[in-house]
Design a protein around this motif. Structure first.
Motif, PDB file in Angstrom:
ATOM      1  N   GLN A 110       0.815  -1.209   0.000  1.00 37.14           N
ATOM      2  CA  GLN A 110       0.000   0.000   0.000  1.00 37.14           C
ATOM      3  C   GLN A 110       0.853   1.265   0.000  1.00 37.14           C
ATOM      4  N   GLN A 111       1.952   1.243   0.755  1.00 39.03           N
ATOM      5  CA  GLN A 111       2.820   2.428   0.821  1.00 39.03           C
ATOM      6  C   GLN A 111       3.491   2.692  -0.528  1.00 39.03           C
ATOM      7  N   ILE A 112       3.969   1.632  -1.164  1.00 39.32           N
ATOM      8  CA  ILE A 112       4.630   1.811  -2.459  1.00 39.32           C
ATOM      9  C   ILE A 112       3.623   2.271  -3.506  1.00 39.32           C
ATOM     10  N   GLU A 113       2.445   1.686  -3.504  1.00 39.36           N
ATOM     11  CA  GLU A 113       1.413   2.114  -4.446  1.00 39.36           C
ATOM     12  C   GLU A 113       1.058   3.585  -4.237  1.00 39.36           C
ATOM     13  N   ALA A 114       0.988   4.004  -2.966  1.00 37.13           N
ATOM     14  CA  ALA A 114       0.655   5.398  -2.673  1.00 37.13           C
ATOM     15  C   ALA A 114       1.749   6.337  -3.171  1.00 37.13           C
ATOM     16  N   GLU A 115       3.015   5.962  -2.977  1.00 33.91           N
ATOM     17  CA  GLU A 115       4.128   6.818  -3.397  1.00 33.91           C
ATOM     18  C   GLU A 115       4.300   6.814  -4.913  1.00 33.91           C
ATOM     19  N   PHE A 116       4.073   5.651  -5.534  1.00 30.32           N
ATOM     20  CA  PHE A 116       4.202   5.555  -6.993  1.00 30.32           C
ATOM     21  C   PHE A 116       2.983   6.131  -7.709  1.00 30.32           C
ATOM     22  N   GLY A 117       1.882   6.244  -6.988  1.00 28.35           N
ATOM     23  CA  GLY A 117       0.676   6.789  -7.587  1.00 28.35           C
ATOM     24  C   GLY A 117      -0.001   5.856  -8.570  1.00 28.35           C
ATOM     25  N   ARG A 118       0.193   4.543  -8.363  1.00 24.26           N
ATOM     26  CA  ARG A 118      -0.420   3.563  -9.274  1.00 24.26           C
ATOM     27  C   ARG A 118      -0.440   2.208  -8.587  1.00 24.26           C
ATOM     28  N   PRO A 119      -1.280   1.274  -9.051  1.00 28.28           N
ATOM     29  CA  PRO A 119      -1.281  -0.080  -8.488  1.00 28.28           C
ATOM     30  C   PRO A 119      -0.001  -0.830  -8.873  1.00 28.28           C
ATOM     31  N   LEU A 120       0.423  -1.726  -8.041  1.00 25.77           N
ATOM     32  CA  LEU A 120       1.574  -2.563  -8.346  1.00 25.77           C
ATOM     33  C   LEU A 120       1.156  -3.698  -9.276  1.00 25.77           C
TER      34      LEU A 120
END
Length: 241
Positions: free
Chosen positions: A130-140
């Motif tokens: 969830q943190q990476i998706e939030a920072e990347f601004g897209r779903p993994l």
């Protein structure tokens, strides 16, 4: 000293593990079997390892036959054993042994801890996703999720380190798992295993970089401010998008 106080002291006391008291049902022990265990332990605490069944029956208001059946059931469920002990004089004596019961309790505790670790691991994994998706601004993507799972399950990078590496990547505006991975590899090569150690390394690097920039600026007044760059050696430079 009154009669009651005298009786209390003469009767003595029996200590029971609170852990067993709370979880004997999970070990497959019934309420009646647990009461029998308490009775047997109270006798054992007085040095009587094999009390007569009628003594237990009288305390619980049960028949000798009922006590015998309960004891047989406890043996069948591997909650206890009857052991024969060879004495120095050559005679033998029987005793009730509850080693198996405590082995079951130990295994129960180990299983509960393993479940707790698994649950926490799943929670940490989801939190990182969830943190990476939030920072990347897209779903993994599924492949990206597999990469992150490898960090956790195979490389055993601590969750806080992954989160700190993500923070460093975001600070440098590098939204790439390969970039994060190179940070983690760099820390691993330096023996850094905790966020505190990584933070100290970052602060030390930044301080060194600042001093180096100041020296270069002093030698060349026209030199612009040194840009912020990632915290690894040149040879370990992360993937550049």
């Amino acid at each position: 000293m009154d009669a009651f106080t005298t009786a209390i002291f003469q009767a003595g006391g029996t200590v029971v593990s609170t852990l067993l008291l709370r979880h004997y049902r999970e070990l497959g022990m019934t309420n009646t079997e647990f009461l029998i265990y308490l009775q047997l332990k109270s006798f054992a605490d007085k040095g009587v390892d094999f009390p007569p069944t009628d003594a237990i029956a009288n305390s619980l208001s049960l028949s000798d036959g009922a006590i015998f059946q309960q004891l047989h059931g406890m043996i069948s469920k591997h909650l206890m054993q009857i052991k024969t002990i060879q004495q120095p004089d050559g005679l033998t004596r029987d005793s009730y042994d509850f080693t198996q019961l405590y082995e079951k309790l130990a295994q129960y505790v180990a299983n509960q801890q393993a479940k707790s670790v698994d649950t926490q691991g799943a929670t940490d994994r989801e939190q990182i996703f969830q943190q990476i998706e939030a920072e990347f601004g897209r779903p993994l993507s599924p492949m990206e999720m597999e990469t992150i799972s490898k960090w956790i399950d195979v490389e055993h990078y601590p969750t806080p380190l992954i989160q700190l590496a993500l923070k460093e990547a975001v600070l440098n505006q590098k939204y790439s798992l390969r970039y994060i991975e190179r940070i983690l590899i760099s820390w691993q090569k330096k023996g850094i295993k905790t966020p505190e150690a990584a933070q100290r390394e970052n602060e030390s690097w930044r301080a060194q970089r600042t001093r180096s920039g100041q020296q270069q600026s002093g030698n060349n007044p026209n030199l612009k401010d040194v840009p912020n760059i990632p915290l690894f050696n040149i040879g370990d430079q992360p993937y550049q998008e």
